[in-house]
Design a protein around this motif. Structure first.
Motif, mmCIF file in Angstrom:
data_model
loop_
_atom_site.group_PDB
_atom_site.id
_atom_site.type_symbol
_atom_site.label_atom_id
_atom_site.label_comp_id
_atom_site.label_asym_id
_atom_site.label_seq_id
_atom_site.Cartn_x
_atom_site.Cartn_y
_atom_site.Cartn_z
ATOM 1 N N GLY A 41 17.880 9.088 115.596
ATOM 2 C CA GLY A 41 17.479 8.890 116.981
ATOM 3 C C GLY A 41 17.737 10.137 117.811
ATOM 4 N N SER A 42 17.887 9.944 119.117
ATOM 5 C CA SER A 42 18.101 11.076 120.017
ATOM 6 C C SER A 42 18.899 10.616 121.222
ATOM 7 N N ILE A 43 19.297 11.568 122.039
ATOM 8 C CA ILE A 43 19.976 11.226 123.290
ATOM 9 C C ILE A 43 18.983 11.143 124.445
ATOM 10 N N TYR A 44 17.700 11.326 124.163
ATOM 11 C CA TYR A 44 16.691 11.268 125.218
ATOM 12 C C TYR A 44 16.719 9.911 125.917
ATOM 13 N N GLY B 55 12.034 7.922 112.829
ATOM 14 C CA GLY B 55 11.692 8.639 111.610
ATOM 15 C C GLY B 55 12.326 10.007 111.504
ATOM 16 N N ARG B 56 13.243 10.314 112.423
ATOM 17 C CA ARG B 56 13.941 11.598 112.432
ATOM 18 C C ARG B 56 15.417 11.347 112.155
ATOM 19 N N THR C 287 15.444 15.789 108.638
ATOM 20 C CA THR C 287 14.456 15.102 107.803
ATOM 21 C C THR C 287 13.487 14.378 108.712
ATOM 22 N N LEU C 288 12.192 14.591 108.461
ATOM 23 C CA LEU C 288 11.143 13.896 109.215
ATOM 24 C C LEU C 288 10.309 13.058 108.261
ATOM 25 N N GLU C 289 10.266 11.769 108.512
ATOM 26 C CA GLU C 289 9.393 10.867 107.761
ATOM 27 C C GLU C 289 7.946 11.154 108.177
ATOM 28 N N PRO C 290 6.965 10.718 107.385
ATOM 29 C CA PRO C 290 5.568 10.908 107.796
ATOM 30 C C PRO C 290 5.319 10.354 109.200
#
Length: 165
Positions: A14-17, A27-28, A48-51
């Motif tokens: 996820g992110s802190i956004y 997916g990140r 890592t990035l999923e499709p």
């Protein structure tokens, strides 16, 4: 020099956004290799990035240099004026203070990975190019604002600015 055990690396997903942007980072994930090693002057992450996943919103750093090396798969590097396919072994770098918003997107059908290395400035401002959002980091805390410096109150304009998905 100690060898790092990747299985012991902290994982960030996820992110802190703030929303609605946090949900766009599905997916990140990233292995926090610099944290695992106890590094304090620069960060090192294996992302890592999923499709279909994006690494971040398109952004640039005021005080931090940034370097990325594609380790596996094909990624699309999206910058201010162009998009470029990046393959295993390709690298890119961004000098602090240059307003070239950038991000990686995985538009392939396979998982992709890249290594990103960046400075750890005590105080930093990250500007997001496609939305009215800035991140201010100071003393270990994060604060989001609009580009004019006012406190983040939510999106004022969600219309994309130039990037095609």
């Amino acid at each position: 020099m100690p060898r790092l055990d990747l299985a012991a690396a902290p994982v960030k997903t996820g992110s802190i956004y703030p929303e609605p942007f946090a949900g766009q980072m599905a997916g990140r994930s990233s292995l926090r290799l610099g944290d695992l090693a106890g590094l304090t002057q620069f960060g090192v992450n294996m992302v890592t990035l999923e499709p279909g996943a994006a690494a971040s919103l398109r952004h640039w750093h005021l005080r931090e240099d940034e370097f990325a090396l594609v380790l596996e798969g094909d990624l699309v590097l999206v910058e201010n004026d162009a998009e470029a396919v990046m393959r295993t072994g390709d690298c890119a770098a961004w000098k602090a203070g240059l307003a070239n918003g950038h991000r990686f997107v995985n538009r392939s059908e396979h998982v992709a990975r890249f290594l990103v290395v960046g400075a750890k400035a005590a105080d930093e401002v990250v500007t997001y190019a496609d939305t009215d959002l800035q991140l201010h980091l100071a003393g270990g805390s994060a604060r989001f604002t609009h580009h004019d410096g006012s406190d983040w109150t939510g999106p004022r304009d969600l219309a994309p600015k130039g990037e095609t998905q």
